[in-house]
Design an enzyme around this catalytic site. Structure first.
Site, short mmCIF file in Angstrom:
data_model
loop_
_atom_site.label_atom_id
_atom_site.label_comp_id
_atom_site.label_asym_id
_atom_site.label_seq_id
_atom_site.Cartn_x
_atom_site.Cartn_y
_atom_site.Cartn_z
N HIS A 64 0.84 -1.21 0.00
CA HIS A 64 0.00 0.00 0.00
C HIS A 64 0.88 1.26 0.00
CE1 HIS A 64 -2.69 -2.88 2.33
NE2 HIS A 64 -3.46 -2.56 1.32
N ASP A 123 -3.64 -6.96 -7.50
CA ASP A 123 -5.03 -7.34 -7.80
C ASP A 123 -5.26 -7.02 -9.28
OD1 ASP A 123 -6.15 -7.98 -4.98
OD2 ASP A 123 -4.99 -6.15 -4.74
N SER A 132 0.32 -9.02 1.44
CA SER A 132 -1.14 -8.98 1.51
C SER A 132 -1.55 -8.98 2.97
CB SER A 132 -1.72 -10.21 0.81
OG SER A 132 -3.07 -10.41 1.22
#
Ligand code: AMP
Length: 274
Positions: A33, A146, A181
């Protein structure tokens, strides 16, 4: 750094900022992130990160309730990266009444992840569209981790003429190759050391394709058998065309290998472009 729960005050602040780069997340932030945030920061100083665990994209039996929620840690990490604005709404703000308007998606959303998680992309697309409408970003950054989600968001923006530019971030991996993740923390020590095999098998398929193997079905089948033999339950390992996410044919050269597989009760996904 300001943390907003409420839409009106967020909009008021954002109306004075331009351009805006937006990074949507479900929180429990890790280096994957944060790489997207850094990428956004390079494009503009006005970075908005959202943190919202979106119920619409979880099936009833999935891990919505146990999904890790770590808002304080997340905000600390975001402030260290000089993010100015965090949107962390609670459910009553985004769903004051039942969300009955839902997007109808193209058939690609019923393949791969969508085949095993029916309704998942409808939930993703609906929340992304809501967040785009609230934040009205000029740029939004999504991770290649993703891959199909990124593809579907790009298609949504294109087909609905949304005025936002989608930027893709590379997948950030642990030292052994496992894609970072939030769900990795469900793994016990033995599963964690096995987990990198998912990426290893993608690398193996890539090597075989590069060395001339063109029988994609047998490559997929061999890889599935390999992981199954090590105790995994494989949802899919597929070699697709990057441009359409449809199954690749012999001779295609814009390829991506996508995989999803379970280690006991933890479902991992990964992909690798060629
Ligand atoms: P999530 O919080 O799982 O909804 O993810 C928020 C964003 O971070 C999505 O665009 C993901 O694709 C991206 N992301 C998740 N894991 C990684 C990773 N390991 N590397 C790069 N981006 C990631």
């Amino acid at each position: 750094m300001k943390i907003f729960n409420d839409i009106n005050s967020l909009r008021k602040i954002l109306s004075r900022k331009q351009p805006i780069a937006f990074v949507p997340t479900m929180g429990n932030l890790h280096a994957g992130h944060l790489a997207l945030i850094k990428q956004a920061k390079q494009l503009t100083d006005n970075v908005v990160a959202s943190i919202f665990v979106n119920r619409l994209q979880f099936l009833p039996h999935e891990d919505f309730n146990r999904y890790p929620r770590t808002l304080d840690d997340d905000c600390r990490l975001l402030s260290e990266l000089n993010v100015n604005i965090v949107f962390a709404p609670n459910e009553e703000i985004l769903f004051p009444t039942k969300q009955e308007f839902l997007l109808a998606l193209p058939s690609v959303a019923d393949t791969l992840e969508g085949e095993f998680r029916p309704g998942f992309f409808r939930g993703v697309a609906t929340i992304v569209l809501k967040l785009f409408n609230i934040i009205q970003p000029d740029i939004a950054v999504f991770g290649k981790k993703d891959y199909q989600q990124l593809y579907i968001v790009q298609e949504m923006v294109r087909q609905l003429n949304l005025p936002v530019e989608i930027i893709a971030g590379e997948t950030i991996r642990a030292h052994d190759g496992l894609a970072l993740s939030s769900r990795n923390q469900y793994l016990n020590a033995a599963q964690r050391s096995e987990a990198c095999q998912l990426y290893q098998i993608l690398l193996q398929i890539k090597r075989e394709i590069i060395s001339g193997h063109q029988d994609f079905l047998s490559l997929q089948e061999n890889a599935t058998q390999h992981l199954t033999g090590r105790g995994w339950k494989v949802d899919y390992i597929r070699i697709q065309k990057r441009s359409s996410l449809m199954p690749a044919q012999t001779g295609d050269d814009d390829l991506v290998i996508l995989a999803a597989a379970w280690l006991d009760k933890t479902r991992l996904i990964d992909n690798l472009e060629l």
